[in-house]
Scaffold this active site. Structure first.
Site, PDB file in Angstrom:
ATOM      1  N   LYS A  36     -87.056  36.124  -1.153  1.00 25.47           N
ATOM      2  CA  LYS A  36     -86.884  37.585  -1.141  1.00 25.47           C
ATOM      3  C   LYS A  36     -88.166  38.272  -0.664  1.00 25.47           C
ATOM      4  CE  LYS A  36     -83.524  37.239  -4.900  1.00 25.47           C
ATOM      5  NZ  LYS A  36     -83.380  37.129  -6.356  1.00 25.47           N
ATOM      6  N   GLY A  72     -68.661  36.388  -4.941  1.00 26.90           N
ATOM      7  CA  GLY A  72     -67.472  36.571  -4.114  1.00 26.90           C
ATOM      8  C   GLY A  72     -66.312  37.130  -4.926  1.00 26.90           C
TER       9      GLY A  72
HETATM   10  N1  HSE Z   1     -80.788  33.730  -9.178  1.00 28.74           N
HETATM   11  C1  HSE Z   1     -81.112  35.029  -8.707  1.00 28.74           C
HETATM   12  C2  HSE Z   1     -81.883  35.754  -9.794  1.00 28.74           C
HETATM   13  C3  HSE Z   1     -79.860  35.765  -8.344  1.00 28.74           C
HETATM   14  O1  HSE Z   1     -81.942  35.266 -10.926  1.00 28.74           O
HETATM   15  O2  HSE Z   1     -82.446  36.796  -9.524  1.00 28.74           O
HETATM   16  C4  HSE Z   1     -80.083  36.956  -7.472  1.00 28.74           C
HETATM   17  O3  HSE Z   1     -80.639  36.620  -6.248  1.00 28.74           O
END
Ligand code: HSE
Length: 437
Positions: free
Chosen positions: A207, A16
């Site tokens: 994801k 943010g």
């Molecule tokens: N914690 C996540 C990563 C941040 O390490 O990829 C991005 O989604």
């Protein structure tokens, strides 16, 4: 010039604050690109007094993000709170129901409620943009949703978690311990608030669930993902992988098979010479294989404030450029009601090569017994090596096997058999090998 786009940002953590900085620092350029000003008129976060190193200017402060979503004077609601329930879910739902566009980086939320939220957005004729939710700054959502229409995808796979890739890279390059690397990833702002989400594979799974829907036109089904994290990957695995011509990466893989869609997240051996093996540190990469395009690989910064803010600002700019009254495209590439039911392939049917590392008692017949268990399960071996590292004081040995393509069911049965034989002195290690060019 058109009226300014009024933006409300909920969540002023690493991402943010970076998004606020980019919007302020690039204001003139964004205005030229979008044909209107982009102004943050409302903000919400937990602690008003915290120094974030950013100017909140004239933005109205809201203690409650749901209140902001419903009542603030905004066109776009930007959700950077995180979490699949609670305030993040409530405020995104409220903003869409109030007819506001939404931008979110929240993969956990979309993995759980994405289709239901898409239905609301589509019925209200507003955008739900989420480029930052998958692979940080890599524009993989737009690529798959818009640029690849007409392609039939056979497999999508990638390094989707910057924290894990950072840890594995440093463990290999510098011989550091897992814990040391994780601490640095947290310090650099890559890790989730609860880093077990990173290292146990949940973040990659969230994801992957989104990519699977875009790839195969199906409803999101994050609960159907087979998942293993990297917390039990040791220096012994990393070194053995290197000697055999492989590198270990935490991959998310979704693949169309005859029996359905396979979705899996696990540490994976990829050939050292493959392109994906060259993806180091916090960098992410996503490979998509299709009938028309062939193989596409995108790589770039996968985590951290600026990488994620780049995608967030890009999503906001898309909204600023969209014409009033224009019917917006569907959230997951086809209308939510047109998404097919998810048909799950069984993990036990997965086919591929396997790396198996066994720590065994140093006694007569062990090597032969292990080989027999493999043969009994029709597993063809590419190599089998026995070692006696000095650290084992001559009482134990390591047996490393690499199999030709076989099934998950066969490997599990063979390893169960070896365990029952009573030759093991430690938990067996099994790492899947993935085909990659
Ligand atoms: N914690 C996540 C990563 C941040 O390490 O990829 C991005 O989604």
């Amino acid at each position: 010039m058109a009226e300014a786009l009024r933006i409300g940002i909920a969540g002023l953590g690493t991402v943010g604050a970076s998004a606020m900085r980019v919007l302020a620092g690039k204001a003139a350029e964004l205005t030229r690109q979008c044909g209107r000003d982009l102004v943050v008129t409302a903000v919400s976060a937990r602690d008003r007094s915290r120094d974030r190193g950013i100017e909140l200017g004239a933005a109205e402060w809201f203690d409650d993000p749901v209140d902001m979503a419903r009542t603030a004077d905004i066109d776009v609601f930007v959700e950077l709170i995180g979490g699949d329930e609670g305030p993040a879910h409530a405020c995104v739902k409220a903003a869409l129901e109030a007819g506001r566009h939404v931008v979110t980086a929240n993969k956990a939320l979309l993995a759980k409620h994405g289709v239901a939220l898409a239905e609301i957005a589509e019925s209200k004729g507003v955008l739900l943009n989420y480029e930052a939710a998958v692979a940080g700054g890599i524009p993989i959502i737009k690529t798959m949703r818009e640029a690849m229409a007409g392609n039939t995808v056979s497999r999508v796979f990638g390094i989707l978690n910057g924290t894990c890739n950072y840890i594995l890279t440093r463990m290999e390059a510098e011989g550091l311990s897992f814990d040391e690397c994780l601490k640095d990833a947290q310090r650099l702002g890559y890790a989730e608030a609860d880093p077990t989400f990173d290292i146990e594979g949940h973040d990659t799974a969230h994801k992957l669930a989104i990519l699977t829907s875009l790839a195969f036109g199906c409803r999101i089904s994050a609960d159907d993902i087979y998942m293993e994290g990297i917390s039990n990957i040791s220096q012994a695995d990393i070194q053995a992988a290197g000697e055999l011509g492989y590198r270990i990466k935490l991959l998310g893989v979704a693949q169309q098979t005859e029996s359905g869609i396979e979705q899996r997240v696990h540490p994976t051996m990829v050939p050292t010479a493959s392109v994906i093996a060259q993806v180091h540190g916090v960098t992410n990469a996503v490979a998509v294989e299709t009938d028309i395009l062939g193989e596409l690989l995108l790589s770039g910064p996968g985590a951290g404030g600026n990488a994620t803010a780049s995608a967030v600002v890009g999503d906001i700019a898309d909204i600023a450029k969209s014409r009033p009254g224009f019917q917006h495209g569907p959230v997951f590439g086809r209308p939510a009601r047109e998404l097919n039911p998810y048909r799950k392939a069984r993990m036990r049917s997965h086919e591929g090569g396997y790396f198996i590392r066994l720590t065994v008692h140093d006694r007569v017949g062990v090597f032969a017994a292990v080989a027999k268990r493999m043969a009994d399960n029709e597993i063809s071996l590419e190599s089998i090596v026995q070692r006696a590292p000095k650290s084992m004081n001559g009482t134990k040995k390591t047996v490393i096997l690499v199999t030709h393509a076989t099934t998950e069911a066969a490997v599990r049965k063979a390893v169960e058999g070896v365990t029952k034989d009573g030759h093991l002195v430690d938990k067996p290690q099994v790492i899947r090998i993935e085909r990659a060019d």
